[in-house]
Design an enzyme around this catalytic site. Sequence first.
Site, PDB file in Angstrom:
ATOM      1  N   SER A 265       0.993  -1.227  -0.071  1.00 57.36           N
ATOM      2  CA  SER A 265       0.036   0.137   0.132  1.00 57.36           C
ATOM      3  C   SER A 265       0.784   1.181  -0.072  1.00 57.36           C
ATOM      4  CB  SER A 265      -0.817  -0.211   1.351  1.00 57.36           C
ATOM      5  OG  SER A 265      -1.661  -0.996   1.314  1.00 57.36           O
TER       6      SER A 265
HETATM    7  N1  SAH Z   1      -1.270  -3.510   3.450  1.00 61.02           N
HETATM    8  C1  SAH Z   1      -0.387  -4.617   2.675  1.00 61.02           C
HETATM    9  C2  SAH Z   1      -0.861  -4.557   1.279  1.00 61.02           C
HETATM   10  C3  SAH Z   1      -1.717  -5.646   1.182  1.00 61.02           C
HETATM   11  S1  SAH Z   1      -2.446  -6.016  -0.468  1.00 61.02           S
HETATM   12  C4  SAH Z   1       1.103  -4.038   2.576  1.00 61.02           C
HETATM   13  O1  SAH Z   1       1.201  -2.927   3.360  1.00 61.02           O
HETATM   14  O2  SAH Z   1       1.889  -4.468   1.914  1.00 61.02           O
HETATM   15  C5  SAH Z   1      -3.785  -6.987  -0.098  1.00 61.02           C
HETATM   16  C6  SAH Z   1      -3.380  -8.332   0.097  1.00 61.02           C
HETATM   17  O3  SAH Z   1      -4.757  -9.256   0.470  1.00 61.02           O
HETATM   18  C7  SAH Z   1      -2.682  -9.148  -0.812  1.00 61.02           C
HETATM   19  O4  SAH Z   1      -1.277  -9.702  -0.571  1.00 61.02           O
HETATM   20  C8  SAH Z   1      -3.820 -10.546  -1.386  1.00 61.02           C
HETATM   21  O5  SAH Z   1      -3.070 -11.487  -1.641  1.00 61.02           O
HETATM   22  C9  SAH Z   1      -4.436 -10.327   0.222  1.00 61.02           C
HETATM   23  N2  SAH Z   1      -5.616 -11.171   0.041  1.00 61.02           N
HETATM   24  C10 SAH Z   1      -6.554 -11.125  -0.860  1.00 61.02           C
HETATM   25  N3  SAH Z   1      -7.870 -11.840  -0.555  1.00 61.02           N
HETATM   26  C11 SAH Z   1      -7.431 -12.302   0.680  1.00 61.02           C
HETATM   27  C12 SAH Z   1      -8.014 -13.445   1.637  1.00 61.02           C
HETATM   28  N4  SAH Z   1      -9.236 -13.690   1.382  1.00 61.02           N
HETATM   29  N5  SAH Z   1      -7.387 -13.630   2.823  1.00 61.02           N
HETATM   30  C13 SAH Z   1      -6.126 -13.328   3.242  1.00 61.02           C
HETATM   31  N6  SAH Z   1      -5.639 -12.333   2.250  1.00 61.02           N
HETATM   32  C14 SAH Z   1      -5.926 -11.915   1.036  1.00 61.02           C
END
Ligand code: SAH
Length: 219
Positions: free
Chosen positions: A64
């Site tokens: 993010s």
């Molecule tokens: N906050 C994080 C960014 C996350 S991006 C950072 O600072 O890097 C969103 C993430 O959510 C991705 O890695 C994706 O794989 C995950 N995601 C999507 N659906 C999900 C689910 N059902 N359970 C767990 N993670 C999930």
Amino acid sequence: MREPDTRERRKHLVKALQREGLLRTQRITDAFMKVPREAFVPSYLSGHAYIDRPLPIGKGQTISAPHMVAIMCEELMLEPGLKVLEIGTGSGYHAAVVSRAILPGGRITTVEVVRELAERAKKALASISAHNVEVVIGDGSVGYPNNAPYDRIYYTCAAPGVPDTVMDQLDEGGILLSVEGPAHSTQRLIRYERGSGGEITKTPLTYCVFVPLVGKMGY
Ligand code: SAH
């Protein structure tokens, strides 16, 4: 290797986020200063770690943007000792900032569905000694009942809505931040608060774009 001026670049970014009114409290500002973002981005992008933008972290996912992490951390009103659940670990950066803001005594559980990302995030979190973070590999679309209830819950991916099964894991007086709206389009950050009588209030906040939530309660 970390470049020598990374602390200066971090300070520069933090000052910009303060000027924009996004970093408002000392607690969150300090947490930002304590987390080296370059530890959470692929090494070929480490020169871009302090640009206020999301960056690719592999598997089609992104870390993010710092301004979004700042907005969400401030909205969560983080305090020492809180129990937090993050849905979507990604790089682990956001969890790292939260983990610093809830010290002493706070603990964060973060759930990631992509094993490779979860493993990488675990290593990055260990490299900065973030000992109060538990990374769980699995489908976070149903929350993580094993460690419930939580004082704070937040999504880092866009969901069709917040199902009861996740809302039920939020303690009284708790705050939940979700991202809602269509996958791959403009979405909205939403804050839910659970009052002491259990009632839920909903406040729509800023517009944003996150990767979609997958899994049982996802898209
Ligand atoms: N906050 C994080 C960014 C996350 S991006 C950072 O600072 O890097 C969103 C993430 O959510 C991705 O890695 C994706 O794989 C995950 N995601 C999507 N659906 C999900 C689910 N059902 N359970 C767990 N993670 C999930």
